[in-house]
Design a protein around this motif. Structure first.
Motif, short mmCIF file in Angstrom:
data_model
loop_
_atom_site.label_atom_id
_atom_site.label_comp_id
_atom_site.label_asym_id
_atom_site.label_seq_id
_atom_site.Cartn_x
_atom_site.Cartn_y
_atom_site.Cartn_z
N THR A 45 0.85 -1.19 0.00
CA THR A 45 0.00 0.00 0.00
C THR A 45 0.89 1.24 0.00
O THR A 45 1.92 1.29 0.68
CB THR A 45 -0.95 0.05 1.21
N PHE A 46 0.46 2.23 -0.75
CA PHE A 46 1.21 3.47 -0.91
C PHE A 46 1.27 4.21 0.42
O PHE A 46 0.28 4.30 1.16
CB PHE A 46 0.51 4.33 -1.96
N LEU A 47 2.45 4.75 0.72
CA LEU A 47 2.64 5.46 1.98
C LEU A 47 2.90 6.96 1.75
O LEU A 47 2.17 7.81 2.21
CB LEU A 47 3.83 4.84 2.71
N ILE A 48 3.91 7.27 0.99
CA ILE A 48 4.31 8.66 0.79
C ILE A 48 5.21 8.74 -0.43
O ILE A 48 5.84 7.74 -0.80
CB ILE A 48 5.03 9.21 2.05
N SER A 49 5.25 9.92 -1.06
CA SER A 49 6.09 10.09 -2.23
C SER A 49 6.82 11.43 -2.16
O SER A 49 6.50 12.28 -1.34
CB SER A 49 5.25 10.03 -3.51
N ILE A 50 7.79 11.58 -3.06
CA ILE A 50 8.50 12.85 -3.17
C ILE A 50 8.93 13.04 -4.61
O ILE A 50 9.39 12.10 -5.27
CB ILE A 50 9.70 12.91 -2.21
N SER A 51 8.75 14.24 -5.09
CA SER A 51 9.21 14.59 -6.43
C SER A 51 10.72 14.81 -6.40
O SER A 51 11.28 15.23 -5.38
CB SER A 51 8.51 15.87 -6.88
N SER A 52 11.35 14.58 -7.55
CA SER A 52 12.80 14.76 -7.62
C SER A 52 13.22 16.23 -7.49
O SER A 52 14.40 16.52 -7.31
CB SER A 52 13.34 14.18 -8.93
N ILE A 53 12.26 17.15 -7.57
CA ILE A 53 12.61 18.57 -7.44
C ILE A 53 12.46 19.07 -6.00
O ILE A 53 12.73 20.23 -5.71
CB ILE A 53 11.78 19.45 -8.39
N LYS A 54 12.02 18.19 -5.11
CA LYS A 54 11.88 18.54 -3.70
C LYS A 54 12.97 17.85 -2.89
O LYS A 54 13.60 16.90 -3.36
CB LYS A 54 10.52 18.09 -3.17
N ASP A 55 13.15 18.29 -1.65
CA ASP A 55 14.09 17.58 -0.80
C ASP A 55 13.43 17.04 0.46
O ASP A 55 14.07 16.29 1.22
CB ASP A 55 15.29 18.45 -0.43
N LYS A 56 12.16 17.34 0.65
CA LYS A 56 11.45 16.84 1.84
C LYS A 56 9.96 16.82 1.56
O LYS A 56 9.41 17.73 0.93
CB LYS A 56 11.76 17.76 3.03
N ASN A 57 9.30 15.78 2.09
CA ASN A 57 7.85 15.73 2.07
C ASN A 57 7.39 15.06 3.35
O ASN A 57 7.95 14.05 3.76
CB ASN A 57 7.34 14.96 0.84
N GLU A 58 6.37 15.64 3.95
CA GLU A 58 5.93 15.19 5.26
C GLU A 58 4.45 14.85 5.23
O GLU A 58 3.65 15.55 4.60
CB GLU A 58 6.17 16.33 6.26
N ASP A 59 4.08 13.77 5.93
CA ASP A 59 2.68 13.39 6.04
C ASP A 59 2.48 12.73 7.39
O ASP A 59 2.76 11.54 7.56
CB ASP A 59 2.29 12.45 4.90
N GLY A 60 2.04 13.54 8.35
CA GLY A 60 1.83 13.00 9.69
C GLY A 60 3.13 12.53 10.31
O GLY A 60 4.09 13.29 10.41
N ARG A 61 3.18 11.27 10.69
CA ARG A 61 4.39 10.72 11.33
C ARG A 61 5.48 10.37 10.32
O ARG A 61 6.58 9.98 10.72
CB ARG A 61 4.01 9.46 12.12
N PHE A 62 5.17 10.45 9.05
CA PHE A 62 6.09 10.00 8.01
C PHE A 62 6.69 11.19 7.26
O PHE A 62 5.98 12.09 6.83
CB PHE A 62 5.35 9.10 7.01
N THR A 63 8.01 11.17 7.13
CA THR A 63 8.72 12.19 6.38
C THR A 63 9.72 11.51 5.46
O THR A 63 10.44 10.60 5.91
CB THR A 63 9.48 13.16 7.32
N VAL A 64 9.75 11.94 4.22
CA VAL A 64 10.75 11.42 3.29
C VAL A 64 11.70 12.55 2.92
O VAL A 64 11.27 13.67 2.65
CB VAL A 64 10.09 10.77 2.04
N PHE A 65 12.98 12.24 2.95
CA PHE A 65 14.04 13.18 2.59
C PHE A 65 14.73 12.68 1.34
O PHE A 65 15.01 11.48 1.22
CB PHE A 65 15.07 13.30 3.72
N LEU A 66 15.04 13.61 0.42
CA LEU A 66 15.74 13.24 -0.81
C LEU A 66 17.01 14.05 -0.94
O LEU A 66 16.99 15.29 -0.86
CB LEU A 66 14.84 13.50 -2.03
N ASN A 67 18.13 13.37 -1.16
CA ASN A 67 19.41 14.00 -1.43
C ASN A 67 19.82 13.60 -2.84
O ASN A 67 20.37 12.52 -3.06
CB ASN A 67 20.44 13.53 -0.40
N LYS A 68 19.52 14.47 -3.80
CA LYS A 68 19.76 14.12 -5.21
C LYS A 68 21.22 13.96 -5.54
O LYS A 68 21.59 13.12 -6.34
CB LYS A 68 19.14 15.18 -6.12
#
Lengths: 112, 111
Positions: A45-68
């Motif tokens: 099941t899908f949890l969270i996503s992030i675009s390659s042009i962002k470095d962070k996306n947050e949804d409640g307790r879940f945060t995704v960080f991207l270091n391109k």
């Protein structure tokens, strides 16, 4: 030749603490990165996503960080709960937005 | 909405037998996918479809065939089952964008 790698097959964390799941990729053409959660005998099941042009996306307790520059992303779960115990897949979108490449998964165990 | 449904849930095949794994979605999604998951591995894309009548190969298509005659259905055909096809098979659909909806999977054993 894995394009999406999750080098930790498993991770154990105490309830209430932070869980950090890591993912590395090799293809700089990926434009979206996603995290899926999978319980036994169920589909992911899908949890969270992030675009390659962002470095962070947050949804409640879940945060995704991207270091391109490092081709690395991580999923932070704070605070971790026993219900978060599952396999987490990192995935990346490529091929003009039509298909996806998945990593091998990390099994998270949150201990009460 | 039932979402994405897959049948059967489990199947045991003998080497050389054929079978069709069924996948149906009721969300009117254009995109549909078949993946296989081997133990300790991620999901490998077998075939995908961007709409009725259009299919394309993924990373591991050998030994499989697909068709997409309607928006709702995307069956996966195994013609001559081999032990290497023992796996869990997941079907997924997506309207447009990034979020895929997965079915519960079919666990196939070939002996």
């Amino acid at each position: 030749d894995q394009q999406v790698k999750q080098n930790s097959p498993s991770l154990s964390v105490q309830e209430g603490r932070i869980s950090i799941l890591n993912c590395d990729y090799t293809n700089s053409m990926f434009d979206y990165f996603l995290w899926y959660k999978k319980y036994p005998a169920e589909g992911p099941t899908f949890l969270i996503s992030i675009s390659s042009i962002k470095d962070k996306n947050e949804d409640g307790r879940f945060t995704v960080f991207l270091n391109k520059s490092a081709k690395h992303l991580s999923l932070h779960i704070v605070p971790s709960q026993p219900g978060d115990s599952a396999v987490y897949f990192c995935a990346a979108r490529g091929n003009y937005g039509q298909n996806f490449v998945f990593g091998p998964g990390t099994r998270l165990s949150v201990l009460p | 909405n039932a979402g994405v449904t897959q049948t059967p849930k489990f199947r045991i095949l003998k080497i050389g037998q054929s079978m069709t794994l069924q996948c149906t979605q009721d969300m009117n999604h254009n995109y549909m996918y078949w993946y296989r998951q081997d133990p300790g591995m991620g999901l490998k894309l077998i075939y995908y479809s961007v709409g009725a009548g259009i299919t394309d190969k993924g990373e591991v298509p050998n030994g499989y065939n697909v068709s997409r005659s309607t928006t709702e259905d995307f069956p996966l055909r195994l013609e001559l089952a081999a032990p290497s096809q023992t796996s869990v098979y997941f079907c997924a659909s997506m309207r447009r964008g990034i979020e895929q909806y997965f079915g519960p999977g079919t666990r196939l054993t070939v002996t």
